[in-house]
Design a protein around this motif. Structure first.
Motif, PDB file in Angstrom:
ATOM      1  N   PRO A  97      -2.791   3.905 -50.799  1.00  0.00           N
ATOM      2  CA  PRO A  97      -3.762   2.823 -50.997  1.00  0.00           C
ATOM      3  C   PRO A  97      -3.488   1.673 -50.021  1.00  0.00           C
ATOM      4  O   PRO A  97      -2.353   1.472 -49.561  1.00  0.00           O
ATOM      5  CB  PRO A  97      -3.517   2.371 -52.434  1.00  0.00           C
ATOM      6  CG  PRO A  97      -2.752   3.473 -53.085  1.00  0.00           C
ATOM      7  CD  PRO A  97      -2.021   4.183 -51.991  1.00  0.00           C
ATOM      8  N   VAL A  98      -4.520   0.920 -49.717  1.00  0.00           N
ATOM      9  CA  VAL A  98      -4.403  -0.181 -48.752  1.00  0.00           C
ATOM     10  C   VAL A  98      -3.311  -1.150 -49.165  1.00  0.00           C
ATOM     11  O   VAL A  98      -2.501  -1.584 -48.335  1.00  0.00           O
ATOM     12  CB  VAL A  98      -5.759  -0.909 -48.617  1.00  0.00           C
ATOM     13  CG1 VAL A  98      -5.603  -2.161 -47.769  1.00  0.00           C
ATOM     14  CG2 VAL A  98      -6.802   0.013 -48.022  1.00  0.00           C
ATOM     15  N   ARG A  99      -3.241  -1.484 -50.420  1.00  0.00           N
ATOM     16  CA  ARG A  99      -2.240  -2.449 -50.895  1.00  0.00           C
ATOM     17  C   ARG A  99      -0.820  -1.981 -50.560  1.00  0.00           C
ATOM     18  O   ARG A  99       0.014  -2.768 -50.116  1.00  0.00           O
ATOM     19  CB  ARG A  99      -2.393  -2.651 -52.403  1.00  0.00           C
ATOM     20  CG  ARG A  99      -1.419  -3.666 -52.956  1.00  0.00           C
ATOM     21  CD  ARG A  99      -1.661  -3.901 -54.416  1.00  0.00           C
ATOM     22  NE  ARG A  99      -2.885  -4.691 -54.544  1.00  0.00           N
ATOM     23  CZ  ARG A  99      -3.430  -5.049 -55.680  1.00  0.00           C
ATOM     24  NH1 ARG A  99      -2.888  -4.684 -56.815  1.00  0.00           N
ATOM     25  NH2 ARG A  99      -4.519  -5.774 -55.709  1.00  0.00           N
ATOM     26  N   SER A 100      -0.556  -0.702 -50.725  1.00  0.00           N
ATOM     27  CA  SER A 100       0.778  -0.161 -50.416  1.00  0.00           C
ATOM     28  C   SER A 100       1.062  -0.221 -48.919  1.00  0.00           C
ATOM     29  O   SER A 100       2.176  -0.551 -48.505  1.00  0.00           O
ATOM     30  CB  SER A 100       0.895   1.282 -50.888  1.00  0.00           C
ATOM     31  OG  SER A 100       0.770   1.364 -52.276  1.00  0.00           O
TER      32      SER A 100
END
Length: 73
Positions: free
Chosen positions: A4-7
């Protein structure tokens, strides 16, 4: 599997911190704001008027000395 983008962002920031970097937030004038153009014009006219009154370039020569040393061409 795609992260995911956040990771990915967290990993990127962690890598930068591991390299000795740190995040910095910079606030700049909003050029889209109402009145920005008028204020920019007012300030540039004030600088121009001050230049005409003074006529001296001593401050530029001082900056040049600071940047390049007194032996600068």
């Amino acid at each position: 599997m795609v992260q995911p983008v956040r990771s990915r962002v967290r990993q990127h920031r962690d890598n930068l911190r591991a390299q000795g970097m740190r995040p910095v937030q910079i606030w700049v004038p909003d050029t889209r704001a109402a009145g920005f153009r008028d204020e920019a014009r007012r300030q540039s006219l004030a600088v121009n008027a001050a230049d005409r009154r003074d006529g001296s370039l001593d401050f530029l020569e001082a900056i040049e000395d600071d940047l390049f040393g007194e032996d600068a061409p």
